[in-house]
Scaffold this motif. Structure first.
Motif, PDB file in Angstrom:
ATOM      1  N   ASP A 153       0.870  -1.174   0.000  1.00 57.24           N
ATOM      2  CA  ASP A 153       0.000   0.000   0.000  1.00 57.24           C
ATOM      3  C   ASP A 153       0.908   1.225   0.000  1.00 57.24           C
ATOM      4  N   PRO A 154       0.926   1.975  -1.116  1.00 55.59           N
ATOM      5  CA  PRO A 154       1.868   3.079  -1.248  1.00 55.59           C
ATOM      6  C   PRO A 154       1.698   4.166  -0.182  1.00 55.59           C
ATOM      7  N   ARG A 155       0.564   4.166   0.508  1.00 59.75           N
ATOM      8  CA  ARG A 155       0.422   5.178   1.563  1.00 59.75           C
ATOM      9  C   ARG A 155       1.100   4.737   2.847  1.00 59.75           C
ATOM     10  N   ARG A 156       1.301   3.446   2.958  1.00 59.80           N
ATOM     11  CA  ARG A 156       1.957   2.942   4.161  1.00 59.80           C
ATOM     12  C   ARG A 156       3.459   2.896   3.924  1.00 59.80           C
ATOM     13  N   VAL A 157       4.034   4.079   4.012  1.00 62.08           N
ATOM     14  CA  VAL A 157       5.452   4.184   3.697  1.00 62.08           C
ATOM     15  C   VAL A 157       6.276   4.053   4.971  1.00 62.08           C
ATOM     16  N   SER A 158       7.560   3.844   4.800  1.00 63.29           N
ATOM     17  CA  SER A 158       8.417   3.694   5.967  1.00 63.29           C
ATOM     18  C   SER A 158       9.793   4.268   5.639  1.00 63.29           C
ATOM     19  N   GLN A 159      10.574   4.459   6.668  1.00 67.36           N
ATOM     20  CA  GLN A 159      11.918   4.980   6.437  1.00 67.36           C
ATOM     21  C   GLN A 159      12.747   3.980   5.647  1.00 67.36           C
ATOM     22  N   LYS A 160      12.581   2.703   5.939  1.00 67.22           N
ATOM     23  CA  LYS A 160      13.352   1.689   5.213  1.00 67.22           C
ATOM     24  C   LYS A 160      12.940   1.628   3.741  1.00 67.22           C
ATOM     25  N   ALA A 161      11.671   1.895   3.497  1.00 69.83           N
ATOM     26  CA  ALA A 161      11.227   1.930   2.094  1.00 69.83           C
ATOM     27  C   ALA A 161      11.837   3.147   1.388  1.00 69.83           C
ATOM     28  N   ASP A 162      11.948   4.257   2.106  1.00 67.78           N
ATOM     29  CA  ASP A 162      12.637   5.434   1.543  1.00 67.78           C
ATOM     30  C   ASP A 162      14.084   5.101   1.201  1.00 67.78           C
ATOM     31  N   VAL A 163      14.729   4.362   2.099  1.00 65.41           N
ATOM     32  CA  VAL A 163      16.132   4.000   1.874  1.00 65.41           C
ATOM     33  C   VAL A 163      16.248   3.161   0.599  1.00 65.41           C
ATOM     34  N   TYR A 164      15.302   2.252   0.433  1.00 67.01           N
ATOM     35  CA  TYR A 164      15.305   1.439  -0.794  1.00 67.01           C
ATOM     36  C   TYR A 164      15.201   2.359  -2.018  1.00 67.01           C
ATOM     37  N   SER A 165      14.208   3.248  -1.996  1.00 66.40           N
ATOM     38  CA  SER A 165      14.000   4.133  -3.148  1.00 66.40           C
ATOM     39  C   SER A 165      15.230   5.006  -3.389  1.00 66.40           C
ATOM     40  N   PHE A 166      15.818   5.459  -2.299  1.00 61.77           N
ATOM     41  CA  PHE A 166      17.023   6.279  -2.452  1.00 61.77           C
ATOM     42  C   PHE A 166      18.150   5.441  -3.070  1.00 61.77           C
ATOM     43  N   GLY A 167      18.230   4.171  -2.673  1.00 62.45           N
ATOM     44  CA  GLY A 167      19.225   3.270  -3.259  1.00 62.45           C
ATOM     45  C   GLY A 167      19.045   3.173  -4.775  1.00 62.45           C
ATOM     46  N   VAL A 168      17.787   3.129  -5.208  1.00 67.08           N
ATOM     47  CA  VAL A 168      17.537   3.073  -6.657  1.00 67.08           C
ATOM     48  C   VAL A 168      18.029   4.364  -7.319  1.00 67.08           C
ATOM     49  N   VAL A 169      17.820   5.491  -6.629  1.00 65.76           N
ATOM     50  CA  VAL A 169      18.319   6.766  -7.179  1.00 65.76           C
ATOM     51  C   VAL A 169      19.848   6.706  -7.315  1.00 65.76           C
ATOM     52  N   LEU A 170      20.515   6.128  -6.320  1.00 67.31           N
ATOM     53  CA  LEU A 170      21.975   6.000  -6.412  1.00 67.31           C
ATOM     54  C   LEU A 170      22.358   5.161  -7.634  1.00 67.31           C
ATOM     55  N   LEU A 171      21.647   4.065  -7.830  1.00 69.00           N
ATOM     56  CA  LEU A 171      21.947   3.205  -8.973  1.00 69.00           C
ATOM     57  C   LEU A 171      21.678   3.949 -10.283  1.00 69.00           C
ATOM     58  N   GLU A 172      20.659   4.784 -10.242  1.00 71.75           N
ATOM     59  CA  GLU A 172      20.315   5.583 -11.427  1.00 71.75           C
ATOM     60  C   GLU A 172      21.453   6.565 -11.739  1.00 71.75           C
ATOM     61  N   LEU A 173      21.986   7.181 -10.681  1.00 76.19           N
ATOM     62  CA  LEU A 173      23.103   8.117 -10.854  1.00 76.19           C
ATOM     63  C   LEU A 173      24.335   7.403 -11.409  1.00 76.19           C
ATOM     64  N   LEU A 174      24.527   6.180 -10.987  1.00 74.49           N
ATOM     65  CA  LEU A 174      25.713   5.432 -11.402  1.00 74.49           C
ATOM     66  C   LEU A 174      25.581   4.819 -12.784  1.00 74.49           C
ATOM     67  N   THR A 175      24.375   4.342 -13.082  1.00 70.27           N
ATOM     68  CA  THR A 175      24.204   3.623 -14.346  1.00 70.27           C
ATOM     69  C   THR A 175      23.701   4.525 -15.470  1.00 70.27           C
ATOM     70  N   GLY A 176      23.102   5.647 -15.100  1.00 70.43           N
ATOM     71  CA  GLY A 176      22.505   6.511 -16.117  1.00 70.43           C
ATOM     72  C   GLY A 176      21.205   5.940 -16.659  1.00 70.43           C
ATOM     73  N   LYS A 177      20.727   4.877 -16.052  1.00 69.69           N
ATOM     74  CA  LYS A 177      19.494   4.249 -16.538  1.00 69.69           C
ATOM     75  C   LYS A 177      18.300   4.720 -15.711  1.00 69.69           C
ATOM     76  N   ALA A 178      17.157   4.885 -16.394  1.00 68.62           N
ATOM     77  CA  ALA A 178      15.967   5.386 -15.718  1.00 68.62           C
ATOM     78  C   ALA A 178      15.099   4.226 -15.250  1.00 68.62           C
ATOM     79  N   PRO A 179      14.935   4.042 -13.950  1.00 67.60           N
ATOM     80  CA  PRO A 179      14.149   2.910 -13.472  1.00 67.60           C
ATOM     81  C   PRO A 179      12.711   2.945 -13.961  1.00 67.60           C
ATOM     82  N   SER A 180      12.127   4.146 -14.009  1.00 71.43           N
ATOM     83  CA  SER A 180      10.714   4.222 -14.352  1.00 71.43           C
ATOM     84  C   SER A 180      10.450   3.855 -15.798  1.00 71.43           C
ATOM     85  N   ASN A 181      11.476   3.983 -16.629  1.00 73.69           N
ATOM     86  CA  ASN A 181      11.272   3.645 -18.030  1.00 73.69           C
ATOM     87  C   ASN A 181      11.775   2.252 -18.365  1.00 73.69           C
TER      88      ASN A 181
END
Ligand SMILES: Nc1ncnc2c1ncn2[C@@H]1O[C@H](COP(=O)(O)OP(=O)(O)OP(=O)(O)O)[C@@H](O)[C@H]1O
Length: 618
Positions: free
Chosen positions: A506-534
């Motif tokens: 449930d996307p409304r039931r967010v957590s700090q650990k879920a934020d960390v996961y999403s932030f990790g994806v942003v890091l991978l995006e910065l490193l790989t240049g690949k867009a996760p959403s696409n």
């Protein structure tokens, strides 16, 4: 020279097939060919993983590619012994040959490659003993030899390795002291025994099933890995495009709706308790669209607006501002402002409103807010109270029965997503590592601040389009706290796809650990240049995080890093920083929430890796 490099590459292709290699022979330079990277007019990297190459590599090819630093031919069907002229590639730092059917002894010429840092010969059919020649490779950090037919005892190689694996070979004897720091996985499936080992298989045979390549249960691996990897596609922000098309009509709509309830209260449209009116005081003042003391102001009354208000009058209408000393504009200014659609997001549409030549704001028009006035007010005030240099401040909001607006500082450089994926190749300067890691640090600090407010406080929608940038590329996190405002129906299934932690249903039931996961994806995006959403799923059914997990364990720097970065960053220390950041991205995107670091730890690690990079440079 480059011509010799080119003809060597063509000989390579004709020798080992590579039916999928669509290299345009007519191009004089091979530098744009798939898998080929050049630097200083020479081929410096050849990366052809999973390209269905097969057969024996003849002599006379690598003897010409003398400037190679990276060679990756992993996950192909190459056979026979390694060509001896590989020894001519004395600059080689990374050699990835795992997942082929190379056989014979590991040739002595390999031990003349004294610059090697990563060597992966796993999952082949190499036989013979592990030579003492490995001792010459003094820079070696990774040595993977698992799943071969290597025999004899294991010498003390006396290398300062970070990664080592000889599992599933015919080795016996004891484990030398310098290698005892590695855990049992590195030796399993051999007859090696050593003091710290908990598990020590004495079977002395190679199991028929090779150990999987990746470390994520359920990840498509092994033979599946051998399929050709398709690049995850990049892309621009579709929302902006769509938004621009319908922009004009939406702006008209918003103007109509907002004036609806104005009526006779027009002079008290703003919450007078919180707002000081400032007659045109901006002229000469610099457009301060980013700083907290940004100024906006109240314009003269617009007769056309009155009409709209009169026609639509009913209910309450206040633009409520946060912050004590903030000078503000009022609703009329906002409505009269020329506006353009920035994009359509999960929570509604964002507009850029130009109040005057120097004053800009971003207005977010929320959809699907069913919450009552009071509850909305309580929640939005928590958001408005957040104050950190790495957050985009919420300046004001407007609430009425069917219209909810949020007013933010406008961030002139747009989002990280747009910066990374938009306008690529159209003259935009490449984004170097210093900038990327600085953005990562800023965003991490912003999130850490949010998390530090309360153990339950989280962002809920961390992704690169919510990391906005100032003119000097300072990162500011936006959109925090909105997930809790909207109703479940608006949280479309694809919301933040690719960024969402696996445990979040449930996307409304967010957590700090879920934020960390999403932030990790942003890091991978910065490193790989690949867009996760696409690139929700690539050919192998993996999203960006899973894909990086599956390849990064074996090849720290090879396939995952953005080729743009690899082509502009030649300093070895930067590569070290990138590898550390990659490890952090991987840690943050662990499947299990408990295995992920907390945000304060993430900030510390980014600071440290940036600092150690700076120290190395001197
Ligand atoms: N304050 C701002 N300054 C400049 N651009 C902004 C601002 N806020 C949002 N944008 C841009 O406007 C576009 C739409 O933003 P919006 O937040 O509505 O959607 P999103 O970030 O794409 O998705 P979501 O709603 O899930 O966060 C995005 O490209 C975003 O980067």
């Amino acid at each position: 020279d480059l011509a010799a490099d080119k003809s060597a590459l063509l000989s390579f292709r004709s020798a080992v097939g590579g039916r999928t290699l669509l290299w345009d022979v007519k191009q004089t330079s091979p530098c744009n060919w798939t898998g080929v990277l050049c630097d200083g007019g020479r081929v410096t990297a050849l990366r052809l993983p999973g390209e269905t190459l097969s057969g024996h590599i003849p002599e006379g090819i690598f003897g010409n590619l003398t400037q190679l630093r990276t060679l990756s031919l992993r996950l192909n069907g190459l056979t026979g012994s390694l060509p001896l002229d590989l020894g001519s590639c004395s600059d080689l730092r990374r050699l990835y040959l795992q997942g082929n059917r190379f056989s014979g002894e590991i040739p002595e010429v390999l031990f003349s490659l004294s610059n090697l840092v990563r060597l992966n010969l796993a999952e082949n059919e190499f036989s013979g003993e592990i030579s003492s020649g490995f001792k010459n490779l003094t820079r070696l950090k990774t040595l993977y030899l698992e799943n071969n037919k290597l025999s004899g005892s294991l010498l003390d190689l006396d290398l300062s390795l970070d990664q080592f694996n000889v599992s599933n070979n015919l080795l016996n004897g004891s484990i030398p002291k310098s290698l005892q720091k590695f855990d049992s996985d590195s030796f399993v499936g051999t007859s090696l025994c050593g003091k710290p080992l908990v598990v020590c298989s004495n079977e002395g045979t190679v199991p028929s099933q090779p150990i999987s390549v990746g470390n994520i249960p359920g990840t498509v691996e092994g033979s599946e890995e051998k399929k050709k990897r398709k690049k995850l596609s990049g892309g621009a922000i579709a929302g902006i495009v769509i938004g621009c098309v319908v922009g004009l009509s939406l702006i008209v709509m918003i103007l109509m709706v907002l004036f609806r309830k104005k009526g006779n209260e027009r002079t008290r449209a703003i919450d007078l308790a919180t707002i000081k009116h400032h007659e045109v005081e901006i002229p000469g003042e610099k457009a301060a669209v980013e700083a907290p003391e940004n100024r906006s102001y109240v314009n003269e009354y617009s007769p056309s607006a009155v009409k709209a208000v009169e026609v639509n009058s009913s209910g309450m209408k206040k633009l409520v501002f946060f912050g004590n000393a903030t000078k503000v504009f009022d609703l009329e200014d906002l409505l009269r402002a020329s506006a353009e659609v920035l994009g359509k997001g999960t929570f509604g549409t964002a507009y850029k409103a130009v109040l005057d030549a120097v004053t800009l704001v971003a207005v977010k028009r929320l959809k699907d807010v069913t919450m009552a006035d009071r509850e909305f007010k309580e929640k939005i005030e928590v958001v408005g109270a957040m104050d950190h240099e790495n957050l985009v401040p919420l300046r004001a909001y407007y609430y009425s029965g069917d219209e909810k607006l949020l007013v933010y500082d406008f961030m002139p450089m747009g989002s990280l997503s747009a910066l990374l994926h938009g306008n690529k190749g159209a003259g935009r300067p490449p984004l170097n590592w210093e900038v990327r890691s600085g953005i990562a640090l800023g965003a991490a600090r912003g999130l850490d601040y949010l998390h530090s407010q309360d153990p339950l406080s989280s962002h809920g929608n961390v992704k690169s389009s919510n990391i906005l940038l100032t003119n000097s590329h300072d990162a500011r996190v936006s959109d925090f706290g909105l997930a809790q405002l909207v109703s479940a129906s608006s949280t479309t299934p694809n919301r933040a796809t690719g960024y969402r932690a696996p445990e979040v249903t449930d996307p409304r039931r967010v957590s700090q650990k879920a934020d960390v996961y999403s932030f990790g994806v942003v890091l991978l995006e910065l490193l790989t240049g690949k867009a996760p959403s696409n690139s929700v799923m690539n050919e192998e059914g993996m999203d960006l995080a899973r894909w990086v997990h599956s390849v990064a364990r074996e090849e720290w720097r090879n396939e995952v890093f953005d080729s743009e970065l690899m082509s502009i960053e030649t300093v070895v220390s930067v590569e070290e920083e990138m590898a550390e950041m990659l490890q952090l991205g991987i840690d943050c995107t662990e499947q299990h929430p408990d295995k992920r670091p907390v945000m304060v730890e993430v900030v510390r690690r980014i600071q440290e890796l940036r600092q150690s990079g700076a120290d190395r440079v001197g």
